[in-house]
Design an enzyme around this catalytic site. Sequence first.
Site, PDB file in Angstrom:
ATOM      1  CE  LYS A  47      -4.534   0.586   2.629  1.00  0.00           C
ATOM      2  NZ  LYS A  47      -4.932   0.636   3.651  1.00  0.00           N
TER       3      LYS A  47
HETATM    4  C1  E4P Z   1      -8.539   1.383   3.803  1.00  0.00           C
HETATM    5  O1  E4P Z   1      -7.697   0.591   3.237  1.00  0.00           O
HETATM    6  C2  E4P Z   1      -8.166   2.310   4.803  1.00  0.00           C
HETATM    7  O2  E4P Z   1      -7.482   1.136   6.029  1.00  0.00           O
HETATM    8  C3  E4P Z   1      -9.500   2.369   5.386  1.00  0.00           C
HETATM    9  O3  E4P Z   1     -10.797   2.193   4.998  1.00  0.00           O
HETATM   10  C4  E4P Z   1      -9.482   3.651   6.333  1.00  0.00           C
HETATM   11  O4  E4P Z   1     -10.660   3.996   7.042  1.00  0.00           O
HETATM   12  P1  E4P Z   1     -11.265   4.949   8.076  1.00  0.00           P
HETATM   13  O5  E4P Z   1     -11.541   6.375   7.336  1.00  0.00           O
HETATM   14  O6  E4P Z   1     -12.445   4.354   8.707  1.00  0.00           O
HETATM   15  O7  E4P Z   1     -10.034   5.102   8.800  1.00  0.00           O
END
Ligand code: E4P
Length: 217
Positions: free
Chosen positions: A83
Amino acid sequence: MKFFADTAEIDDIKELAATGLLDGVTTNPSLIHKSGRDFMEVTREICGIVDGPVSAEVVALDHATMMKEADVLRKIADNVCIKVPLTMDGLKTCKALTGEGTMVNVTLCFSANQALLAAKAGATFVSPFVGRHDDNGFDGMELIRDIRLIYDNYLFDTEILVASVRHGIHVLEAAKIGADVMTAPPSVIRALFKHVLTDKGIEGFLADWVKTGQSIV
Ligand code: E4P
């Protein structure tokens, strides 16, 4: 639409994987912190439970260090998906890694133009954050619609991974638009199974079944 669990909690991942409905997992530094686990160790464990892509995020901001971190992370297991943030260095890293056959999830996408860049960089997944978009007075699902249109216009292979999902309506809308994947906290995925009329129906059928005095096994 593929379902990914947005968590680093092993028990939740095991429970969801047992349903056969889990296609992958996404983590981020905040979720690793919340789990209290060692990053490498927990990522290895998750990769052993789920066959699909498991996103592990680099924390460096420059391309050279991102590549070094990615090199460590991708050695954990074949299903690790690196990522990277949607920055110039992140996309440079994305281009290099996908060129080497490593899956990349470009995260923290908040505009359709950013998603266009991620696709041009060869991203395996792009992660538009719908919940955080909504929280800031924008329309998260409109963003997904725009990205779907652009990707279809140019037949990009990059999969739209709807992230920052907060509730079932996000899941429903993502599916109606034709997003490829959604990642949600386990609580949101569990809630998808529930309907008051399902519970009420089971209750009624069981009450009548008891009255028959029969048993199946
Ligand atoms: C995606 O890969 C992220 O880890 C995640 O969806 C972030 O979500 P949040 O806005 O609830 O922290």
